[in-house]
Design an enzyme around this catalytic site. Sequence first.
Site, PDB file in Angstrom:
ATOM      1  N   GLN B 199      -9.369 -20.167 -38.912  1.00  0.00           N
ATOM      2  CA  GLN B 199      -9.933 -21.018 -39.972  1.00  0.00           C
ATOM      3  C   GLN B 199      -9.048 -22.239 -40.238  1.00  0.00           C
ATOM      4  OE1 GLN B 199      -9.089 -17.833 -40.213  1.00  0.00           O
ATOM      5  NE2 GLN B 199      -7.882 -17.382 -42.044  1.00  0.00           N
ATOM      6  N   ASN B 222      -1.019 -16.732 -32.821  1.00  0.00           N
ATOM      7  CA  ASN B 222      -1.460 -15.494 -32.183  1.00  0.00           C
ATOM      8  C   ASN B 222      -2.723 -15.732 -31.342  1.00  0.00           C
ATOM      9  OD1 ASN B 222      -3.632 -15.645 -33.937  1.00  0.00           O
ATOM     10  ND2 ASN B 222      -2.803 -14.138 -35.369  1.00  0.00           N
ATOM     11  N   GLN B 267      16.653 -13.877 -24.765  1.00  0.00           N
ATOM     12  CA  GLN B 267      15.253 -14.052 -24.413  1.00  0.00           C
ATOM     13  C   GLN B 267      14.471 -12.782 -24.696  1.00  0.00           C
ATOM     14  OE1 GLN B 267      14.703 -17.040 -23.669  1.00  0.00           O
ATOM     15  NE2 GLN B 267      12.526 -16.643 -23.823  1.00  0.00           N
ATOM     16  N   HIS B 270      12.886 -11.705 -28.138  1.00  0.00           N
ATOM     17  CA  HIS B 270      11.689 -12.335 -28.719  1.00  0.00           C
ATOM     18  C   HIS B 270      10.537 -11.345 -28.816  1.00  0.00           C
ATOM     19  CE1 HIS B 270      12.558 -16.485 -29.525  1.00  0.00           C
ATOM     20  NE2 HIS B 270      13.185 -16.619 -28.380  1.00  0.00           N
ATOM     21  N   GLU B 335      10.521 -21.306 -17.771  1.00  0.00           N
ATOM     22  CA  GLU B 335      10.566 -22.089 -19.016  1.00  0.00           C
ATOM     23  C   GLU B 335      12.009 -22.539 -19.294  1.00  0.00           C
ATOM     24  OE1 GLU B 335       9.786 -19.674 -22.413  1.00  0.00           O
ATOM     25  OE2 GLU B 335       9.396 -21.365 -23.743  1.00  0.00           O
ATOM     26  N   HIS B 336      12.935 -21.588 -19.325  1.00  0.00           N
ATOM     27  CA  HIS B 336      14.362 -21.893 -19.531  1.00  0.00           C
ATOM     28  C   HIS B 336      15.116 -21.549 -18.253  1.00  0.00           C
ATOM     29  CE1 HIS B 336      12.806 -20.616 -23.556  1.00  0.00           C
ATOM     30  NE2 HIS B 336      13.418 -21.719 -23.940  1.00  0.00           N
ATOM     31  N   ASP B 369      17.809 -23.976 -28.126  1.00  0.00           N
ATOM     32  CA  ASP B 369      16.710 -23.518 -28.978  1.00  0.00           C
ATOM     33  C   ASP B 369      16.786 -24.130 -30.374  1.00  0.00           C
ATOM     34  OD1 ASP B 369      15.642 -21.909 -27.044  1.00  0.00           O
ATOM     35  OD2 ASP B 369      16.570 -20.064 -27.768  1.00  0.00           O
ATOM     36  N   GLU B 423     -20.352 -50.329  -3.621  1.00  0.00           N
ATOM     37  CA  GLU B 423     -20.681 -49.105  -4.355  1.00  0.00           C
ATOM     38  C   GLU B 423     -22.102 -49.144  -4.913  1.00  0.00           C
ATOM     39  OE1 GLU B 423     -17.662 -48.378  -7.325  1.00  0.00           O
ATOM     40  OE2 GLU B 423     -16.173 -47.824  -5.818  1.00  0.00           O
ATOM     41  N   HIS B 428     -21.866 -54.827 -12.080  1.00  0.00           N
ATOM     42  CA  HIS B 428     -20.411 -54.991 -12.003  1.00  0.00           C
ATOM     43  C   HIS B 428     -20.068 -56.244 -11.184  1.00  0.00           C
ATOM     44  CE1 HIS B 428     -20.301 -50.818 -13.374  1.00  0.00           C
ATOM     45  NE2 HIS B 428     -18.985 -50.867 -13.457  1.00  0.00           N
TER      46      HIS B 428
END
Lengths: 438, 438
Positions: B199, B222, B267, B270, B335-336, B369, B423, B428
């Site tokens: 929402q 999430n 890592q 997490h 990623e890292h 980080d 074309e 054009h």
Amino acid sequence: MTLSARPLRLATTASGFDAALAARLHWSADTDAGIEQAVADILAEVRKRGDAAVLEYTNRFDMKAAAMAQLELKPSELKAAFESLPARQREALESAARRVRSYHEAQKKASGESWSYRDADGTLLGQKVTPVDRVGIYVPGGKAAYPSSVLMNAIPAHVAGVGEIIMVVPTPRGEKNPLVLAAAYVAGVTRVFTIGGAQAVAALAYGTETVPRVDKITGPGNAYVASAKRRVFGQVGIDMIAGPSEILVLADGTTPADWVAMDLFSQAEHDELAQSILLCPDAKYIEAVQAAIDRMLPEMPRAEIIAKSLNGRGALIQTRNMEEACEISNRIAPEHLEIASGEPHRWEPLLRHAGAIFLGAYTSESLGDYCAGPNHVLPTSTTARFSSPLGVYDFQKRSSLIEVSEAGAQSLGLIAAELAYGEGLQAHARAAELRIKR
Amino acid sequence: MTLSARPLRLATTASGFDAALAARLHWSADTDAGIEQAVADILAEVRKRGDAAVLEYTNRFDMKAAAMAQLELKPSELKAAFESLPARQREALESAARRVRSYHEAQKKASGESWSYRDADGTLLGQKVTPVDRVGIYVPGGKAAYPSSVLMNAIPAHVAGVGEIIMVVPTPRGEKNPLVLAAAYVAGVTRVFTIGGAQAVAALAYGTETVPRVDKITGPGNAYVASAKRRVFGQVGIDMIAGPSEILVLADGTTPADWVAMDLFSQAEHDELAQSILLCPDAKYIEAVQAAIDRMLPEMPRAEIIAKSLNGRGALIQTRNMEEACEISNRIAPEHLEIASGEPHRWEPLLRHAGAIFLGAYTSESLGDYCAGPNHVLPTSTTARFSSPLGVYDFQKRSSLIEVSEAGAQSLGLIAAELAYGEGLQAHARAAELRIKR
């Protein structure tokens, strides 16, 4: 019956203007459940069965072929296509490619180079810019086969330093467009497969025994191609999925009316959903543009498409003044924005959202479409509010660089540990603290 | 039962290595039909009924509120939250913000400024870079409420020159996280609404009577938030949708083993799906890292999550040499990426794909980080092959600038007309020809 093209007439002073404008601008991509299911099936089959599935779909939809090897064009065929063209076409293609290349080289220099700096304590911070390894370029076959699109997609990739550029182009009934193949030759495409549709997107995204897996796919296509691109996004990168093409002309009445009318035509001739809008404070000039439309329409080979587009989606809008025209333009965030004014640099700073801005009477959109240098792949459907023309940056990616010095680790470690404990991430805090000397 | 963490041991010389590595890397975002339908419904309701729908969902999922006005935080509340923090936390937050800001200012200077040039005939070509007008930043509530994410999303937007930064953060049972509000204060967020879920994404994308419509939405969330972001893409811009976080450490054996082990922990803590991988040519060093894991794990407050993550998704991989370790890293596109080496600048040029590269023993990921300066929002799940850290460029867009001079229109017009006729786009061609003097 004679054709007529009467774009909707609006005036900002009229009551109900905002709603009328919103209604005219409204467009939304239909999602067709049948197409979605067909595409999902094709992607799954190609992912599972590779070449065999691509070959089956190609035989079903495009042309007969007994083996994937028959669906790859040799470099010599591209060269031969180029050499078969009339000299004037060859030279035009090469001139356009040269200008597109030098513009994108300037773009790379201005915004696509690695950079770094060091703090007083020796800590290094920056970003390394690297090309994408391998990209796929989708080129539609059939009637909407545009060699200029080959240049506009392949050249920025080439300038970015992409190692391999894999082009796919369907050849329904085996018919090859020599201008498209010649453009691939001029633009430095690595390999060309004569496959198309969702099966071509799948082959590029997942790889098959014959088609190498790419990291990013760009280029326009029909509803099947667009759906396939959306679905493989994440697995590979994709460019924007384009809506109908649009032009907005801001006119102060100083540009010959037939030039502006022809610019509206040049958008409208693309297809019936294309949108051409004129914003102008001068009612007489608007009349003159309508008169030019009436006069020139019958001469146009694509008059029928032009008329449908202008009648269905076009608008001639009278504004209170040029400032208001600029405001409305920002609301529309057009793909192509012409400032048909004697003082284009007065209005340009007021214009915040547009794919490309064409300044002054001599800058017809068509010059930008083909050969001025900037890219003709531009954000549509108000997405210029948050997105950009296709560019070298679309074929590059960035990696942050961080080298913390021993001294830097002492001061940064205290900050990081404080914040990490605050977030309840103790290993983060401990990793910082281990680098701090007692 | 005592916890143990035993990342999978692999060696590149073993047969079946490639398949074993691929299996360990495998991760795919589940799409849950129930979530998809719920999100589609929520988006449709908010689009149709605005505030009323947002209020209903907020009452159902998060907290009781009688009116939307109760779901906006006053600037004075943000300031009060900041002032309520212990001095050390306040200073850490400000130091981190200062460093993140100056890094992103350097980034804007290096790659986010307008540019243009003129051809010899006076034709101007370039790109104008402008900020997005208004952005929305999603900040998760509850246990994963990270103030550092507020800084990392809002500061680049601020540096880009975004006019309004609208933050949404759910407050389940009305509980506000003072560090998150303080971070919003420090980062210069414009308005904060205590709403969340699909929402909140819908309110930002479509606008309601109270929540202004934004042009782009960034920030983690999430499965509901991720699904909602995917669905509103096109209507607004979005950032990447992140998978589980990952670290890859390239070690030549010169960094203390417990530093590296703690980096793997940071890592893994997490969540259980986070992935920690070590690549190292030295078997003894790998043993030392495993020993450090065994020794330090019991001390960690989040030991259970760390153990699950390392056992389920971690790997310690012995390579033939550092060159091979770099090759494998490019395949993983982490990623890292830490280069735990005495000669990090020897290996860095070999590394083509990574969200962020941390050079040398002192550069723990956790420093990056929180406070080194570069952004911690990075591409995951191999998308570093084609995408980049969140940056100022994500809050800017580009408009091409083209001003063709009268002289330029003569030469460019011939090229454009030739290609346009090729074309089959005659309008054009005519638009270009009208600008050519007879």
